[in-house]
Design a protein around this motif. Structure first.
Motif, PDB file in Angstrom:
ATOM      1  N   PHE A 170       0.789  -1.227   0.000  1.00 59.91           N
ATOM      2  CA  PHE A 170       0.000   0.000   0.000  1.00 59.91           C
ATOM      3  C   PHE A 170       0.830   1.289   0.000  1.00 59.91           C
ATOM      4  O   PHE A 170       0.262   2.380  -0.023  1.00 59.91           O
ATOM      5  CB  PHE A 170      -0.943   0.009   1.209  1.00 59.91           C
ATOM      6  N   CYS A 171       2.169   1.188   0.033  1.00 62.66           N
ATOM      7  CA  CYS A 171       3.004   2.402   0.079  1.00 62.66           C
ATOM      8  C   CYS A 171       4.070   2.391  -1.013  1.00 62.66           C
ATOM      9  O   CYS A 171       5.280   2.473  -0.719  1.00 62.66           O
ATOM     10  CB  CYS A 171       3.668   2.527   1.442  1.00 62.66           C
ATOM     11  N   PRO A 172       3.709   2.295  -2.262  1.00 63.99           N
ATOM     12  CA  PRO A 172       4.710   2.257  -3.337  1.00 63.99           C
ATOM     13  C   PRO A 172       5.504   3.553  -3.474  1.00 63.99           C
ATOM     14  O   PRO A 172       6.622   3.545  -3.979  1.00 63.99           O
ATOM     15  CB  PRO A 172       3.869   1.988  -4.591  1.00 63.99           C
ATOM     16  N   GLY A 173       4.925   4.664  -3.009  1.00 60.70           N
ATOM     17  CA  GLY A 173       5.623   5.949  -3.119  1.00 60.70           C
ATOM     18  C   GLY A 173       6.374   6.350  -1.877  1.00 60.70           C
ATOM     19  O   GLY A 173       6.743   7.526  -1.712  1.00 60.70           O
ATOM     20  N   LEU A 174       6.648   5.382  -0.982  1.00 62.69           N
ATOM     21  CA  LEU A 174       7.337   5.674   0.276  1.00 62.69           C
ATOM     22  C   LEU A 174       8.721   6.270   0.014  1.00 62.69           C
ATOM     23  O   LEU A 174       9.482   5.757  -0.802  1.00 62.69           O
ATOM     24  CB  LEU A 174       7.469   4.391   1.098  1.00 62.69           C
ATOM     25  N   LEU A 175       9.046   7.361   0.758  1.00 59.54           N
ATOM     26  CA  LEU A 175      10.337   8.029   0.589  1.00 59.54           C
ATOM     27  C   LEU A 175      11.290   7.778   1.757  1.00 59.54           C
ATOM     28  O   LEU A 175      12.498   7.731   1.564  1.00 59.54           O
ATOM     29  CB  LEU A 175      10.126   9.540   0.428  1.00 59.54           C
ATOM     30  N   SER A 186       8.672  -3.287  -4.207  1.00 56.39           N
ATOM     31  CA  SER A 186       7.551  -2.372  -4.444  1.00 56.39           C
ATOM     32  C   SER A 186       7.924  -0.914  -4.175  1.00 56.39           C
ATOM     33  O   SER A 186       7.512  -0.019  -4.910  1.00 56.39           O
ATOM     34  CB  SER A 186       6.356  -2.765  -3.547  1.00 56.39           C
ATOM     35  N   CYS A 187       8.692  -0.681  -3.114  1.00 55.99           N
ATOM     36  CA  CYS A 187       9.049   0.700  -2.722  1.00 55.99           C
ATOM     37  C   CYS A 187      10.358   1.101  -3.405  1.00 55.99           C
ATOM     38  O   CYS A 187      11.451   0.927  -2.846  1.00 55.99           O
ATOM     39  CB  CYS A 187       9.180   0.793  -1.209  1.00 55.99           C
ATOM     40  N   LYS A 188      10.250   1.639  -4.592  1.00 59.17           N
ATOM     41  CA  LYS A 188      11.431   1.928  -5.408  1.00 59.17           C
ATOM     42  C   LYS A 188      11.787   3.404  -5.469  1.00 59.17           C
ATOM     43  O   LYS A 188      12.639   3.809  -6.239  1.00 59.17           O
ATOM     44  CB  LYS A 188      11.202   1.402  -6.824  1.00 59.17           C
ATOM     45  N   GLU A 189      11.125   4.228  -4.626  1.00 59.84           N
ATOM     46  CA  GLU A 189      11.405   5.660  -4.624  1.00 59.84           C
ATOM     47  C   GLU A 189      12.059   6.114  -3.317  1.00 59.84           C
ATOM     48  O   GLU A 189      12.195   7.307  -3.068  1.00 59.84           O
ATOM     49  CB  GLU A 189      10.103   6.434  -4.855  1.00 59.84           C
ATOM     50  N   LEU A 190      12.483   5.161  -2.498  1.00 58.46           N
ATOM     51  CA  LEU A 190      13.024   5.464  -1.175  1.00 58.46           C
ATOM     52  C   LEU A 190      14.270   6.340  -1.273  1.00 58.46           C
ATOM     53  O   LEU A 190      15.164   6.074  -2.075  1.00 58.46           O
ATOM     54  CB  LEU A 190      13.373   4.160  -0.465  1.00 58.46           C
ATOM     55  N   ILE A 191      14.333   7.404  -0.447  1.00 56.24           N
ATOM     56  CA  ILE A 191      15.521   8.255  -0.411  1.00 56.24           C
ATOM     57  C   ILE A 191      16.256   8.150   0.934  1.00 56.24           C
ATOM     58  O   ILE A 191      17.417   8.535   1.036  1.00 56.24           O
ATOM     59  CB  ILE A 191      15.167   9.734  -0.686  1.00 56.24           C
TER      60      ILE A 191
END
Length: 522
Positions: free
Chosen positions: A379-384, A405-410
């Protein structure tokens, strides 16, 4: 003949806007602007004197209060001299041409008190220090702070006010500064008309202060209150209801059984965005299910944080589990010890956020929260940003699968839960290497706290990490480990920043990188 070109004229409104942006990042860079011309001077002074005690060192703050002394009336100066034996006159300083009081917007009375104590200490440098002198200095400091409070009340329009006595709780009662009477100074209505942020803390009941501000202010947006100490729940309820656009509340060491306290937040549905509970005690009665009903109605909520709270259980969290927070960006649960863990409720909150979450902090025992990482992955694909504690290799493998799934993590912070419990854990080598294989190429910051591994594993891990990471934190104050980070930087055309290596007293290493410049290759 060539014509002389003059610099384009910028209206004061534009200058103030520019200086406000510059001041957010480096307030001291505005000092040279005071010398350009009259307009630049006034515009820069507006920023510099907006929150002077926050941008001045403790040593220089003694000079700062001496400037405010120039605004004291002759009667105040005479009373301080004749009654309190305090000479605040300064023959070498002239009355300022700029009304600095009119620029003042932020006041933290802790900072004011420390500045005054520093000034008092300078006046007593040639006197032998003993207990009597210490008591005299305390009384004199309190008198000056009292007069400064009256001055700020009558000459300033405050945006932020902090009345926090927690720093003075170990002082003798007869020496403790009295901030609690500040809201009762004459002129308080005018000075707090535009008040937007209020901070109050200390071991005292806050009914009088909250009640007074309820009468004076209805535009407060941010409230931080530390220590309930017998404060009536109804007083806080009235204070909340008196506001027109409350956005944020932080409650620390707050204890109440009244569900009406948070029900009153429903009066702020349109504007409310942010709430934090730190070391709070929640009700244990069966009607605890009603406690968060008001908060559950705040559909515009963006930040929800719990830290070391008592009785945070399934019953209490049910209203939040049923609520929908489509704009929630930050969810934090730092609550390791609880008998009735709200595992299902936490998953429901994440599911109901409609993929809006950008930051998740879970300082919890994951073994009590079944499938929570799978829920985040789904449910959190845009997690940073992800900050999480783990203690089992199984949990590490679940974390690794999350990155599919979480490929935008910084930002990724992994903390060994046993490290918090003072039980070092040797991280399985294969798990660390596997982590390096799946870290997304968007990652900028990586922290591995309380996790131990040999330097060969660290080297292998860095060799397969993406080139995007610019900040490392790890628990190995050893040249071998730092050298591997240097090699990682060189491989990706980076170098360690000047003063970019910091060893913390607890043994952690902080290493910051930057991209190479031409002069680095010269």
């Amino acid at each position: 003949m060539g014509t002389t070109q003059t610099a384009p004229h910028l209206p004061p409104e534009i200058l103030v806007e520019i200086f406000s942006i510059v001041g957010k990042y480096n307030i001291k860079s505005l000092y040279p602007c005071l010398l350009v011309n009259k307009y630049w001077c006034v515009s820069a002074a507006l920023m510099l004197w907006k929150r002077p005690f926050e941008v001045t060192s403790l040593i220089d703050s003694a000079k700062l209060v001496s400037i405010y002394f120039l605004f004291f009336s002759k009667e105040t100066k005479a009373t301080l001299l004749n009654v309190d034996e305090i000479d605040v006159s300064h023959p070498t300083l002239r009355q300022p041409k700029i009304d600095y009081l009119a620029y003042l917007r932020h006041i933290d009375f802790n900072m004011v008190y420390r500045a005054v104590r520093m000034w008092i200490s300078y006046q007593s440098l040639n006197k032998p220090f003993d207990l009597e002198l210490k008591k005299k200095q305390s009384k004199q400091s309190n008198r000056i702070v009292e007069e400064l409070g009256k001055l700020f009340t009558n000459g300033s329009s405050l945006y932020k006010l902090s009345l926090n006595t927690r720093s003075f709780e170990y002082m003798p009662k007869d020496e403790e500064p009295n901030y609690k009477s500040w809201p009762y100074n004459s002129g308080i209505r005018n000075s707090t008309y535009e008040l937007r942020e209020f901070i109050c803390g200390g071991q005292f009941a806050k009914d009088n202060i909250l009640q007074k501000l309820s009468e004076l202010c209805n535009e407060i947006e941010i409230v931080s209150i530390y220590d309930s100490c017998g404060t009536s729940p109804q007083t806080l309820i009235n204070f909340i209801k008196a506001q027109k656009r409350l956005k944020q509340i932080i409650l620390t060491n707050w204890q109440t059984d009244s569900f009406s306290t948070l029900t009153s937040i429903s009066t702020q549905i349109r504007t409310f965005r942010h709430i934090e509970f730190i070391r709070c005690s929640f009700p244990t009665a069966e009607n605890g299910e009603r406690f968060f009903c008001g908060l559950a109605k705040c559909s515009n909520l963006q930040v929800l944080k719990f830290e070391n709270c008592n009785n945070l259980n399934t019953t209490l969290m049910k209203p939040l589990a049923k609520a929908e927070f489509p704009f929630l960006k930050t969810l934090s649960l730092d609550n390791d010890f609880t008998k009735d863990t709200p595992s299902t409720e936490l998953k429901s909150i994440i599911e109901n956020c409609k993929e809006s979450l950008k930051e998740i902090i879970l300082r919890i025992n994951l073994s009590f929260y079944t499938d929570i990482l799978e829920t985040i992955a789904k449910f959190c694909p845009g997690l940073l940003k992800l900050n999480i504690t783990i203690e089992k290799d199984k949990e590490m493998h679940q974390l690794i699968s999350l990155f599919g799934s979480c490929k935008e993590l910084i930002e990724l912070i992994i903390i060994n839960r046993r490290h918090i419990l003072f039980d070092p854990w040797f991280f399985p080598c294969k798990s660390l290497v596997k982590l390096g294989n799946v870290i997304p190429s968007s990652l900028r910051r990586l922290e591995l706290i309380g996790i131990e591994f040999d330097h060969q594993t660290w080297r292998e891990f860095l060799n397969i990490c993406p080139s995007s990471i610019n900040y490392f934190v790890f628990d190995h104050p050893n040249t071998h480990y730092v050298k591997h980070v240097e090699n990682y930087a060189a491989k990706h055309d980076k170098v360690i920043k000047d003063k970019g290596i910091l060893e913390h007293s607890n043994g952690q290493m902080f290493v910051e990188l930057r991209c190479k410049k031409k002069k680095d290759n010269a």
